[in-house]
Each structure stands twice: as C-alpha cells, then as structure tokens.
Design an enzyme around this catalytic site. Structure first.
Site, PDB file in Angstrom:
ATOM      1  CG  HIS A   1      -2.022  -1.038   1.093  1.00 57.39           C
ATOM      2  ND1 HIS A   1      -3.045  -1.145   2.000  1.00 57.39           N
ATOM      3  CD2 HIS A   1      -2.254  -2.003   0.162  1.00 57.39           C
ATOM      4  CE1 HIS A   1      -3.859  -2.127   1.652  1.00 57.39           C
ATOM      5  NE2 HIS A   1      -3.394  -2.665   0.536  1.00 57.39           N
TER       6      HIS A   1
ATOM      7  CD  GLU B   1      -1.361   3.851   4.056  1.00 56.24           C
ATOM      8  OE1 GLU B   1      -2.465   4.082   4.552  1.00 56.24           O
ATOM      9  OE2 GLU B   1      -1.201   3.140   3.018  1.00 56.24           O
TER      10      GLU B   1
ATOM     11  CB  CYS C   1      -6.125  -0.989   5.768  1.00 57.68           C
ATOM     12  SG  CYS C   1      -4.430  -1.552   5.486  1.00 57.68           S
TER      13      CYS C   1
ATOM     14  CD1 TRP D   1     -13.194   5.270 -37.376  1.00 52.69           C
ATOM     15  CD2 TRP D   1     -13.904   4.935 -35.296  1.00 52.69           C
ATOM     16  NE1 TRP D   1     -12.603   4.120 -36.923  1.00 52.69           N
ATOM     17  CE2 TRP D   1     -13.014   3.892 -35.653  1.00 52.69           C
ATOM     18  CE3 TRP D   1     -14.475   4.930 -34.019  1.00 52.69           C
ATOM     19  CZ2 TRP D   1     -12.704   2.847 -34.784  1.00 52.69           C
ATOM     20  CZ3 TRP D   1     -14.151   3.903 -33.165  1.00 52.69           C
ATOM     21  CH2 TRP D   1     -13.287   2.879 -33.546  1.00 52.69           C
TER      22      TRP D   1
ATOM     23  NE  ARG E   1     -13.437   1.718 -25.183  1.00 55.35           N
ATOM     24  CZ  ARG E   1     -13.398   1.104 -26.338  1.00 55.35           C
ATOM     25  NH1 ARG E   1     -12.301   0.443 -26.695  1.00 55.35           N
ATOM     26  NH2 ARG E   1     -14.439   1.130 -27.157  1.00 55.35           N
TER      27      ARG E   1
ATOM     28  CB  THR F   1     -23.070  -2.414 -29.425  1.00 57.25           C
ATOM     29  OG1 THR F   1     -24.020  -1.393 -29.064  1.00 57.25           O
ATOM     30  CG2 THR F   1     -21.751  -1.758 -29.780  1.00 57.25           C
TER      31      THR F   1
ATOM     32  CG  ASP G   1     -20.616  -0.675 -34.203  1.00 59.84           C
ATOM     33  OD1 ASP G   1     -21.072  -0.586 -35.355  1.00 59.84           O
ATOM     34  OD2 ASP G   1     -20.813   0.174 -33.321  1.00 59.84           O
TER      35      ASP G   1
ATOM     36  CG  LEU H   1     -16.351  -3.149 -25.949  1.00 54.94           C
ATOM     37  CD1 LEU H   1     -17.393  -3.556 -24.910  1.00 54.94           C
ATOM     38  CD2 LEU H   1     -16.467  -1.665 -26.238  1.00 54.94           C
TER      39      LEU H   1
ATOM     40  N   GLY I   1     -25.841   0.797 -27.254  1.00 54.97           N
ATOM     41  CA  GLY I   1     -26.724   1.487 -28.176  1.00 54.97           C
ATOM     42  C   GLY I   1     -27.887   2.124 -27.454  1.00 54.97           C
TER      43      GLY I   1
END
Length: 357
Positions: A54, A56, A79, A174, A188, A200, A204, A208, A289
């Site tokens: 982490h 710290e 934590c 596009w 993303r 979609t 297309d 992704l 969509g």
C-alpha cells in the site's frame, strides 16, 4: 478543524501520487501517502496494484528512520485489517510517526474508523477531512461500491450534432475524431469494466479494449445479451474473453455466461450491476446502443454521462442516444448538470450527471 498551508501542500501531493494508480489499483482504491518532518518531505509513495504494498508501506520504506516523529498525509484512512498485505495502521505505529492526517475515512461501513482508532490508541495525533472532496472524487467508484454495493456507472455516447449515434443500418465508426477517441480510451483505461449490448456487438463487432492510450491492464469486458446472440467469433471474445449476462441458459467460447433474467427474455440490469459490484468492479463504463442506454437510464443506474458530440448531421432516420418514452411536457424531461466541458479537436466533450429532481 484547521489545517496549515504545509498540510494543504502535502495532502495535495499525496493526491497527485494516488492518481498515478488511476488505471491499475482495481479493485482497491487509489491511495497516496507523503511523510514530512520539519518542513521537509522524507518519504512518499502510492498504491500501484492489488496485492502489492500500500501507499503507506512505500512511503515508510522510502523514509527509513526519518519516518520517526513525522506526519503522514494519507488520502484514505490507513487500513487496520489483514488482507493480502499487513495493516498500514500497524506499520505507521511501528515506524513511530507522530501524526496522521487522512483526507477521508474508509467508506466501507464494516471497517470505517478502525484504522484511525488504532492510531489514536497508540498515542498518535489523528486528523481527518483535509481535501476530502478531492479524495472522494478520485475514488468515486470505490466509494460507490462500499456504500451502495454497486459500481459508479458512466455511460459514454458519441453522437452527431443532431443527436444520432449511428446510421439507420447501425454503422457508427467513426462519428468522432481521433482526439475524442483517445480521450474516451483514457476513460476506458481507468474503468474496471466496459459493458455493451448484443446489438452493438452484432452491428460493430467491437473489441472494447484500451488501444489509444498506454495501458498495462485491460478492463473486464461485459455484454448484456438477453437471447445469447453474441457470435462465437466476435472480437469481444478474443484474448481474456468476456462476461456475458443473458436471460437464458447457454454457452459461448472464451466467455463466462451468467443468467440474470427479469422475465420475457430480458436481462435484469439491476442484478447485473449488483453482481459487478460483488465482483469488485468500482467503475463501469457503458458503451452501448440506444436500447441499453435507455434501459439503464429508466432503471436509475446511470451516475454520469460522457458525451462526445461531432460537427456533423446524420438526419432524422439515424439511431438516437436513448430509447426512452416521449416527454409530454418539458417538466418531465431529464435535466443534466454539466460538470466538465472540453473541446477535443473538432468535437465537443461534455461530462454530466443527472440533476436531482
């Protein structure tokens, strides 16, 4: 509670450090830590990815013996529980820090306050709330999952000036330019998962994946596919595959298929979002969509809209942004609060949230 100028400066630096884990820490929160003593930074660090030290721990290792008597500025309450790494509160105590300033408490109601209480019991001065809103924005998805049990849902739309997202035949690549697409890929990259609908996928055949910006971790790909129409050779099933939510039993290659039916061949979207929360998804980006977009809005599951508008006109036969019932009066229209505006090459970007009624 008042904080000094130095306190403000060191916490701002801790937030900058935390943001370096923007794309990598999922399902953990983004956390930064600065150790300062006598007006000098003696150590700093940030959490890079789940299972690794982490913030710290990195800062304490960086500081060494100079951590004794220092103030630790942490963007999230340290934590106090054993997970894949030891408790950070114990590490701060053992290092001999004199004071801990946390931007915000842990939003998990089961553990909130435990780390701070342990520090106080050890005689360490504790203060909370410095730049709290900035820390909450950085971890909006983690806060959402801890308090609501579901991810923060961003719905991304690329549209023409007349509000069309595709031609009548479904073609949409596009609408926007390269700069806008790169900007969307940055969203993303920080997302834990990207979700689309089977329509979609059929129109297309999207991958992704994050491609336009550097990324060391690809988000989980999710498809809402009530009738299990995703083709076995779809791009979304390549690589690490996808998680498919459907309304009927079935199987697809390189995919985990989960039945989440609301009846009549429809997928239970509330159940989908809740399941994603259980799977540790903090931020969900939707690139679907008009049907999926409208269904999510009607279900009250959209937290934020990312709208990219291009300077072109498609015409009234093109596909719109949302499939929604017509508002019979302007008072019934869904109003938005725009929180960010930006020009991206020839396109305009708006980030907006649904206004409270």
């Amino acid at each position: 509670m008042s904080f000094s100028t130095d306190d403000q400066e060191y916490m701002a630096r801790a937030l900058q450090l935390a943001a370096q884990g923007l794309n990598t820490t999922t399902p953990n929160p983004r956390v930064g830590c600065v150790l300062a003593r006598d007006g000098v930074v003696v150590g700093e660090g940030w959490h890079e990815r789940a299972g690794e030290p982490h913030a710290e721990a990195h800062a304490l290792r960086n500081a060494g013996d100079a951590a004794r008597g220092a103030t630790a500025y942490v963007t999230l309450e340290p934590c106090a529980h054993h997970g894949r790494t030891p408790p950070c509160a114990d590490a701060l105590i053992e290092a001999g820090v004199a004071r801990v300033v946390a931007a915000m408490r842990d939003p998990n109601p089961l553990v909130s306050g435990e780390g701070l209480a342990r520090l106080e019991q050890a005689g360490i001065a504790v203060e909370v709330g410095l730049l709290e809103s900035d820390a909450e924005k950085l971890n909006v998805g983690f806060v959402s999952r801890m308090t609501r049990g579901r991810p923060w849902v961003r719905l991304k739309v690329a549209a023409s000036l007349d509000g069309k997202t595709a031609l009548l035949n479904g073609r949409s690549q596009w609408i926007t330019g390269l700069e806008a697409r790169r900007h969307a890929h940055a969203w993303r990259a920080r997302s834990c998962a990207i979700m689309t609908g089977s329509g979609t996928v059929l129109d297309d055949d999207p991958s992704l994946t994050v491609r336009e910006v550097p990324c060391t971790r690809q988000p989980l790909r999710v498809v809402v596919d009530g009738r299990l129409q995703t083709p076995p050779n779809a791009k979304i099933l390549t690589g690490d595959g996808a998680l498919i939510f459907t309304a009927q039993d079935g199987a697809l290659p390189n995919a985990e298929v989960v039945v989440a039916s609301s009846g009549a061949g429809k997928v239970d979207l509330v159940g989908v979002v809740d399941e994603l929360g259980r799977r540790g998804i903090n931020e969900l980006m939707v690139e679907g969509g008009l049907r999926l977009n409208g269904a999510l809005l009607r279900a009250g599951l959209v937290d934020e809209l990312l709208i990219y508008q291009a300077p072109l006109i498609i015409g009234d036969q093109g596909r719109g942004m949302f499939e929604l019932p017509e508002a019979l009066d302007l008072a019934e229209a869904r109003r938005l609060e725009v929180v960010e505006r930006r020009v991206l090459g020839p396109d305009i970007f708006l980030r907006a949230r649904l206004a409270r009624q």
